[in-house]
Design an enzyme around this catalytic site. Structure first.
Site, mmCIF file in Angstrom:
data_model
loop_
_atom_site.group_PDB
_atom_site.id
_atom_site.type_symbol
_atom_site.label_atom_id
_atom_site.label_comp_id
_atom_site.label_asym_id
_atom_site.label_seq_id
_atom_site.Cartn_x
_atom_site.Cartn_y
_atom_site.Cartn_z
ATOM 1 N N SER A 281 0.830 -1.207 0.000
ATOM 2 C CA SER A 281 0.000 0.000 0.000
ATOM 3 C C SER A 281 0.867 1.259 0.000
ATOM 4 O O SER A 281 1.701 1.444 -0.871
ATOM 5 C CB SER A 281 -0.960 -0.046 1.189
ATOM 6 N N ASP B 222 -5.546 -3.388 -3.119
ATOM 7 C CA ASP B 222 -4.510 -3.138 -2.126
ATOM 8 C C ASP B 222 -4.080 -4.417 -1.402
ATOM 9 O O ASP B 222 -4.892 -5.073 -0.747
ATOM 10 C CB ASP B 222 -5.086 -2.131 -1.113
#
Length: 267
Positions: free
Chosen positions: A37, A152
């Site tokens: 991320s 993600d």
């Protein structure tokens, strides 16, 4: 081989830049950077050869106006943000760079929601890799890349220590910017009610904190030789991208207490 593993945390992840500052001052240079991320975004710039000052300068330019442009809302069942402006922003600095050609070995992780698996992105276009890695579900539209539908990776593996070790890392410096929760198991007993009000947002945040803490604990079991730097980013919201300076300073100050433990990672 020394790996630097930078975890997820959206705007809290600016604290990674503070950690990079300390490592740079100490002369600690990782052989590989693994990012989840926001850690993928910060790590991607570092692996591409940007100086710590350059990364900081780019980050602090994101004010409220710039943030609104980056995360321009689109009404869609696929997500609220299509990410096109984020890609434009990243291309300004990283356009044309390939992961396998970076000065420092780099990879980031994403989650394939069709194949239900973790994807390690260690080659190809750097911007596309980062875009896939930061696709927060429910916010960003899932990113279609190399035939995969990706979101993600930090929601499945917030601090990917195991990935770094599979890529050959013998020592690991891992950084976590998310809240750690000691998730105990208790027998149900009557207690005095707290009478606190729990909004949908509060319940979701607590749930995510519990889940990520357990996932980090799971990754720590894989740590053979390394250190986990836990940074307290309480008070910094996940969407506070306009607070880069404050969060970077926070990361720098808190990493100071790890200096002695980090000495052994000098080459």
């Amino acid at each position: 081989m020394l790996a630097l593993v930078l975890g997820g945390g959206a705007a809290k992840g600016y604290a990674h830049i503070g950690v990079l500052k300390v490592l740079d001052e100490m002369g600690i240079k990782p052989d590989i950077i693994v990012g989840a991320s926001m850690g993928a975004l910060v790590g991607g710039f570092a692996a591409a050869g940007f100086s710590i000052q350059e990364i900081e300068d780019i980050s602090v330019r994101v004010d409220k106006k710039k943030k609104k442009w980056l995360f321009k809302l689109h009404l869609s069942k696929k997500g609220f943000v299509d990410g096109k402006n984020v890609v434009k922003h990243l291309n300004t600095y990283l356009g044309g760079k390939k992961i396998e050609e970076l000065p420092v070995k780099f990879c980031c992780i994403a989650t394939d929601i069709e194949e239900n698996c973790q994807i390690v992105i260690d080659k190809g276009n750097l911007v596309q890799g980062i875009r896939a890695a930061i696709s927060i579900p429910g916010v960003f539209m899932a990113y279609r890349y190399a035939g995969h539908v990706l979101i993600d990776g930090g929601f499945v593996n917030p601090v990917p220590i195991g990935v770094a070790q599979k890529l050959g890392a013998k020592k690991v410096i891992a950084v976590n910017v998310l809240r750690r929760v000691d998730y105990k198991t208790n027998i149900l007993m009557s207690k005095v009610p707290s009478n606190k009000t729990y909004t949908i947002k509060k319940v979701l945040v607590e749930t995510i904190d519990y889940a990520t803490s357990k996932l980090i604990d799971h990754e720590l079991l894989k740590m053979e030789d390394g250190i986990l730097i836990n940074l307290n980013t309480r008070g910094i919201g996940l969407s506070h991208f306009e607070k880069a300076r404050e969060v970077i300073d926070l990361g720098y100050k808190q990493t100071q207490k790890y200096r002695k433990a980090l000495e052994r990672f000098k080459h």
